[in-house]
Write an enzyme that holds these catalytic residues in place. Structure first.
Site, short mmCIF file in Angstrom:
data_model
loop_
_atom_site.label_atom_id
_atom_site.label_comp_id
_atom_site.label_asym_id
_atom_site.label_seq_id
_atom_site.Cartn_x
_atom_site.Cartn_y
_atom_site.Cartn_z
N THR A 15 49.17 45.91 33.73
CA THR A 15 48.31 44.78 33.30
C THR A 15 48.71 45.35 31.80
OG1 THR A 15 46.44 45.29 33.86
CG2 THR A 15 47.51 44.37 35.50
N ASP A 16 48.01 43.56 31.04
CA ASP A 16 47.91 43.88 29.43
C ASP A 16 46.49 43.90 29.27
OD1 ASP A 16 47.32 41.50 29.56
OD2 ASP A 16 48.88 40.37 28.96
N MET A 17 45.18 44.27 28.19
CA MET A 17 43.81 43.10 27.67
C MET A 17 43.46 41.80 28.82
SD MET A 17 42.88 46.33 25.95
CE MET A 17 41.46 45.59 25.14
N MET A 18 44.43 41.42 28.87
CA MET A 18 43.92 39.97 29.40
C MET A 18 44.12 39.93 30.89
SD MET A 18 46.00 37.41 27.13
CE MET A 18 47.95 37.56 26.82
N VAL A 20 46.08 40.45 32.89
CA VAL A 20 47.20 39.65 33.41
C VAL A 20 48.71 40.50 33.14
CG1 VAL A 20 49.41 37.54 32.73
CG2 VAL A 20 46.91 37.29 32.33
#
Length: 134
Positions: A15-18, A20
Site C-alpha cells: 500500500t501507499d501513504m493513502m 491504497v
C-alpha cells in the site's frame, strides 16, 4: 479458453501513504495468476526455465477501477483466450468478492537462454492443443 483463479491478501508493504494498494503492486499478482495457470495445465514455469525457455513481458496494460486496501482478500482471475504460438497473451481481473477492482493484459514471448525468439517446447504445444481442442 483456459481460466485460473488465485487468491492474495494485500500486505501492508503493497500500500501507499493513502492506505491504497500501489499500482505497481498489481504486477506481481498478475505473475501469480500467470504461473498458477501454467502450473494447473501441467506446465510449471520452473520446468520451462530448466529447459532453457523464458517468457519475458513484451507489453502490459492495466485499468484500475476501484482501490484495494490493506488486508483485503483478492481473487486474481487469469484467462488465456487463444492458443499461444510464438506469444502468449493473458488477461486478468482483480476482484474483491464480486467487485471488479482492476483489469489487465500481458503479452509474453518465448525466448531461449540467449534471448532469441523461439517456439514453445513441444510438450507445451501439446498441452495447449489439448486444452483448446474442445
Amino acid at each position: 479458453m483456459i481460466t485460473s483463479r488465485s487468491e492474495v491478501t494485500v500486505r501492508y508493504a503493497e500500500t501507499d501513504m493513502m492506505g491504497v494498494v500501489y499500482h505497481g503492486s498489481y504486477l506481481p499478482w498478475f505473475e501469480i495468476g500467470r504461473t498458477t495457470l501454467l502450473r494447473e495445465q501441467g506446465l510449471p514455469y520452473r520446468s520451462l526455465e530448466e529447459m532453457g525457455y523464458r517468457l519475458p513481458v513484451l507489453e502490459v496494460t492495466a485499468k484500475y477501477l476501484r482501490p484495494a486496501v490493506y488486508d483485503d482478500t483478492l481473487t486474481i482471475l487469469t484467462t488465456l483466450r487463444e492458443k499461444p504460438v510464438l506469444r502468449i497473451v493473458l488477461e486478468y481481473e482483480v476482484r474483491r468478492g464480486d467487485e471488479l477492482l482492476a483489469t489487465a493484459k500481458t503479452t509474453h514471448a518465448f525466448i531461449d537462454r540467449e534471448g532469441r525468439p523461439v517456439r514453445p517446447p513441444p510438450h507445451f504445444a501439446e498441452r495447449m492443443n489439448a486444452a483448446f481442442a474442445g
